[in-house]
Design a protein around this motif. Structure first.
Motif: not given
Length: 125
Positions: A95-124
């Motif tokens: 499940v791929y989630y879009c996230a919105l953070g601040s004006d600097y980059f961090e890879a940690a999830q805790s730095e993102y305050g807003y999240w989408g609902q997620g979209t399922q991607d399946t690769v067979s």
């Protein structure tokens, strides 16, 4: 009220491509980092890619090592981020989630305050 809406997920065979889109609403997010995370079954959510604003007034792409050379992220205006996924592998299934953070980059999830609902991607295989 800030909202993120993802689209573009689906089912694809190994070696195929998918393109994800995420649109943010609520205000303008020109300088905010917009990112993609994913969560595979039984695994923790992990960072995939992000676009961050630079002092040159452009967007710089950050990519996890596992997707470099296969995925590309881009910003289509202040509030939209696209993830082009090529040469997909079964291990990209998540499940791929879009996230919105601040004006600097961090890879940690805790730095993102807003999240989408997620979209399922399946690769067979």
């Amino acid at each position: 009220q800030v909202q993120l809406v993802e689209s573009g997920g689906g089912l694809v065979q190994a070696g195929g491509s998918l393109r994800l889109s995420c649109v943010a609403s609520g205000r303008t997010f020109s300088r905010s980092t917009m990112a993609w995370f994913r969560q595979a079954p039984g695994k923790e959510r992990e960072f995939v890619s992000a676009t961050r604003w630079t002092a040159a007034n452009t967007y710089y792409a950050e990519l996890a090592d596992s997707v470099k050379g296969r995925f590309a992220i881009s910003r289509a205006g202040a509030n939209t981020v696209l993830l082009q996924m090529n040469n997909l592998r079964p291990e990209d299934t998540a499940v791929y989630y879009c996230a919105l953070g601040s004006d600097y980059f961090e890879a940690a999830q805790s730095e993102y305050g807003y999240w989408g609902q997620g979209t399922q991607d399946t690769v067979s295989s």
